[in-house]
Design a protein around this motif. Structure first.
Motif, PDB file in Angstrom:
ATOM      1  N   TRP A 201      12.568 -30.831 -34.953  1.00 46.77           N
ATOM      2  CA  TRP A 201      11.324 -30.081 -34.793  1.00 46.77           C
ATOM      3  C   TRP A 201      11.344 -29.135 -33.593  1.00 46.77           C
ATOM      4  O   TRP A 201      10.843 -27.995 -33.706  1.00 46.77           O
ATOM      5  CB  TRP A 201      10.132 -31.043 -34.712  1.00 46.77           C
TER       6      TRP A 201
ATOM      7  N   ALA B 185       2.941 -27.746 -30.819  1.00 48.17           N
ATOM      8  CA  ALA B 185       2.897 -29.131 -31.302  1.00 48.17           C
ATOM      9  C   ALA B 185       1.990 -29.293 -32.518  1.00 48.17           C
ATOM     10  O   ALA B 185       2.320 -30.034 -33.443  1.00 48.17           O
ATOM     11  CB  ALA B 185       2.436 -30.055 -30.170  1.00 48.17           C
ATOM     12  N   THR B 186       0.841 -28.602 -32.531  1.00 46.18           N
ATOM     13  CA  THR B 186      -0.073 -28.755 -33.656  1.00 46.18           C
ATOM     14  C   THR B 186       0.568 -28.264 -34.945  1.00 46.18           C
ATOM     15  O   THR B 186       0.455 -28.898 -36.004  1.00 46.18           O
ATOM     16  CB  THR B 186      -1.383 -27.992 -33.397  1.00 46.18           C
TER      17      THR B 186
ATOM     18  N   VAL C 242       3.724 -28.173 -35.575  1.00 46.69           N
ATOM     19  CA  VAL C 242       4.753 -29.159 -35.936  1.00 46.69           C
ATOM     20  C   VAL C 242       4.142 -30.260 -36.789  1.00 46.69           C
ATOM     21  O   VAL C 242       4.688 -30.638 -37.838  1.00 46.69           O
ATOM     22  CB  VAL C 242       5.401 -29.761 -34.670  1.00 46.69           C
ATOM     23  N   THR C 243       2.995 -30.776 -36.348  1.00 45.85           N
ATOM     24  CA  THR C 243       2.377 -31.871 -37.107  1.00 45.85           C
ATOM     25  C   THR C 243       1.857 -31.386 -38.455  1.00 45.85           C
ATOM     26  O   THR C 243       1.870 -32.132 -39.430  1.00 45.85           O
ATOM     27  CB  THR C 243       1.231 -32.510 -36.301  1.00 45.85           C
TER      28      THR C 243
ATOM     29  N   LEU D 108       6.133 -35.931 -33.565  1.00 52.29           N
ATOM     30  CA  LEU D 108       6.049 -35.545 -32.158  1.00 52.29           C
ATOM     31  C   LEU D 108       6.964 -36.352 -31.246  1.00 52.29           C
ATOM     32  O   LEU D 108       6.902 -36.204 -30.022  1.00 52.29           O
ATOM     33  CB  LEU D 108       4.598 -35.690 -31.675  1.00 52.29           C
TER      34      LEU D 108
ATOM     35  N   SER E  11       9.007 -34.163 -28.921  1.00 55.39           N
ATOM     36  CA  SER E  11       8.222 -33.565 -27.835  1.00 55.39           C
ATOM     37  C   SER E  11       7.901 -34.594 -26.760  1.00 55.39           C
ATOM     38  O   SER E  11       7.951 -34.300 -25.556  1.00 55.39           O
ATOM     39  CB  SER E  11       6.920 -32.984 -28.392  1.00 55.39           C
TER      40      SER E  11
ATOM     41  N   SER F 194      -1.454 -37.740 -36.737  1.00 56.09           N
ATOM     42  CA  SER F 194      -0.503 -36.945 -35.949  1.00 56.09           C
ATOM     43  C   SER F 194      -1.081 -35.583 -35.612  1.00 56.09           C
ATOM     44  O   SER F 194      -0.911 -35.074 -34.497  1.00 56.09           O
ATOM     45  CB  SER F 194       0.813 -36.788 -36.720  1.00 56.09           C
TER      46      SER F 194
ATOM     47  N   SER G  24      -1.941 -34.174 -31.849  1.00 58.34           N
ATOM     48  CA  SER G  24      -1.457 -32.902 -31.310  1.00 58.34           C
ATOM     49  C   SER G  24      -2.612 -32.055 -30.775  1.00 58.34           C
ATOM     50  O   SER G  24      -2.460 -31.338 -29.778  1.00 58.34           O
ATOM     51  CB  SER G  24      -0.687 -32.135 -32.389  1.00 58.34           C
TER      52      SER G  24
END
Length: 396
Positions: free
Chosen positions: A17, A28-29, A31-32, A223, A226, A343, A347
Motif C-alpha cells: 500500500w 491513508a483514507t 488506502v482504506t 493500514l 502505515s 478501517s 483512517s
C-alpha cells in the motif's frame, strides 16, 4: 491450491500500500477505500452469487472465480492509477467471494467422492480452514518478499499471482464436477434467509461478532504498513508482510487447535484473547516495540479466529436447515463489511488524533463490542449435534 492462491491474492497488497500511495499520490483514507473496494466486491458475490454452485455446479463456479481473479490481476498491471487500482480490487473481491462461498463445499464433495465411507470426516474442513486462512496469511508474506528483494514490485507481484492462478485454473479444469445437473430441480426454491423462531437476536449477535472479529484483520491489512512505518519506524516491506502473516496464521492455528471446544467455551476464550491482543497493540504503539507489536497482532488474530468461528456456528445454528447457505452468506456479508468500514473510519480518525490515541479508541470499541456480542450469542442454547457440523464452521 486454488483456494489458497486466490485468498493470498486478496491480502497480497498489505505491504504494497505505501508503494501504491506513493505512485498515485493518495493518503491513508484512500488506502482504506481501495482496500474496502475488495470487501464490497466480495460481499456482493457472497450475497448475489454465493448460492449458484448448488444449481450450476462447484467447478462451474470455481473456474469463473479464477478467471475473474486473473482479470483483476491484469487490470492492476495495465491500468496504473487509482481508478484501475479500485477496479482491480473490486474484481479481486468478486473472485474471492465466488471462491470462498464454493470451495469449502467442493472440498467436502470431492472427499465424499473418494471416501464415501467416511461421511463424518473432519479432513475437508481442516483442509478448507488451512487453505482459507493460510492463503490470507501467505499473501502479504509473498508480496513483502517481492517488495523487499525484487524490482518493480507492484508489477512483479501481480505477475507472480497471475501465473499461479493460471496454473491453478489448469488443475481445476482436470477435477470432476460433483453436482449432477441432470437431476430434476425442485419446482419451488426455498427462501434463502429464514431463521428459526426467536433466532433474530442470536443471529444479530453472531453477525456483529463476525464484524468485530474481522475489523482488526482489515485494519492490519490496510493500514498495517502505515502504522509500522510511522510509529515503529520500520521501513521493511517484509516485516509488514510478516505481521499480517502472523495475524492470519494465528487465526488459522487457533481454529485448528481449539475449534472442537464447546461453543460457550470457544467464545469465552476468544473474548479473553481478543481484547488482550488489542490492548497490547495499543501499548506497542505507545511505547514503540516491534516484538510486542508482532505478539499483539498474533494474539488479536487468534482471538479473532475463535470469535469468528463461534459466530459462524451461532448463525448456522439459528438458521432453518433449508436456508442455512443463505443465512451464512448474509453472515459473511456482515463480517466482510466489518473488515472494510472500521478501517475507513480509523483512517478518518487519524486526521484528528495521533495513531496511538486512535488505536486506544479502536481497541476499546472492538473489545467492548466483542464481549457484549459474546454474552448475547451465548445466552441462547448452543447448537447441538447435527445443527451445524463442526467441519463447516470456519471462515469462508
Amino acid at each position: 491450491m486454488a483456494f489458497t492462491v486466490l485468498m493470498a491474492f486478496g491480502t497480497a497488497p498489505t505491504p504494497l500500500w505505501p508503494l501504491y500511495a506513493a505512485r498515485d499520490h493518495f493518503g491513508a483514507t484512500t488506502v482504506t477505500v481501495a482496500y474496502a473496494s475488495m470487501v464490497v466486491g466480495a460481499a456482493g458475490a457472497f450475497l448475489g452469487l454465493g448460492h449458484l454452485s448448488d444449481r450450476l455446479g462447484r467447478r462451474r463456479i470455481i473456474v469463473p472465480a479464477l478467471l475473474v481473479g486473473i482479470l483483476a490481476s491484469v487490470v492492476l498491471i495495465v491500468w496504473r492509477d487509482l481508478p484501475g487500482l479500485i477496479a482491480g480490487r473490486v474484481l479481486n473481491g468478486v473472485g474471492l467471494g465466488l471462491m470462498a462461498s464454493t470451495a469449502t463445499t467442493y472440498l467436502h464433495d470431492l472427499h465424499h467422492e473418494v471416501r464415501p465411507d467416511r461421511t463424518g470426516s473432519v479432513l475437508p474442513g481442516v483442509v478448507a480452514t488451512a487453505a482459507n486462512l493460510g492463503g490470507l496469511a501467505s499473501g502479504p508474506l509473498v508480496a513483502g518478499a517481492v517488495a523487499e528483494w525484487l524490482p518493480a514490485p507492484l508489477i512483479t507481484a501481480q505477475v507472480i499471482f497471475t501465473l499461479a492462478m493460471a496454473v491453478c485454473l489448469a488443475l481445476v479444469l482436470c477435477t470432476p464436477e460433483t453436482v449432477d445437473l441432470d437431476l430434476e430441480l425442485p419446482a419451488a426454491r426455498p427462501s434463502r434467509f429464514v431463521l428459526r423462531s426467536g433466532g433474530r437476536r442470536a443471529f444479530g449477535a453472531a453477525g456483529v461478532l463476525g464484524a468485530f472479529a474481522f475489523a482488526i484483520l482489515g485494519l492490519i491489512s490496510s493500514l498495517g504498513a502505515s502504522v509500522l512505518h510511522g510509529s515503529l519506524h520500520t521501513d521493511s516491506h517484509l516485516v509488514v508482510g510478516l505481521a499480517a502473516f502472523l495475524m492470519f496464521g494465528s487465526a488459522a492455528a487457533a481454529q485448528l487447535v481449539l475449534g472442537r471446544l464447546p461453543l460457550p467455551r470457544l467464545l469465552t476464550v476468544g473474548a479473553v484473547v481478543f481484547p488482550v491482543g488489542l490492548v497490547l497493540c495499543a501499548v506497542a504503539l505507545q511505547h514503540p516495540a516491534l516484538w510486542l507489536y508482532l505478539v499483539a497482532v498474533s494474539l488479536s488474530g487468534a482471538g479473532s479466529g475463535l470469535l469468528f468461528k463461534g459466530g459462524v456456528e451461532r448463525a448456522g445454528a439459528v438458521a432453518e436447515p433449508a436456508s442455512r447457505a443463505g443465512v451464512l452468506a448474509m453472515f459473511f456479508v456482515v463480517a466482510y463489511l466489518g473488515m472494510g468500514l472500521p478501517s475507513v473510519l480509523f483512517s478518518i480518525a487519524l486526521r484528528y488524533f495521533a495513531v496511538q490515541n486512535a488505536m486506544i479508541g479502536f481497541a476499546t470499541v472492538l473489545s467492548c463490542g466483542a464481549v457484549v456480542s459474546v454474552v448475547v450469542a451465548s445466552r441462547d442454547r448452543a447448537p447441538g449435534p447435527g445443527e451445524l457440523p463442526a467441519r463447516s464452521a470456519h471462515p469462508s
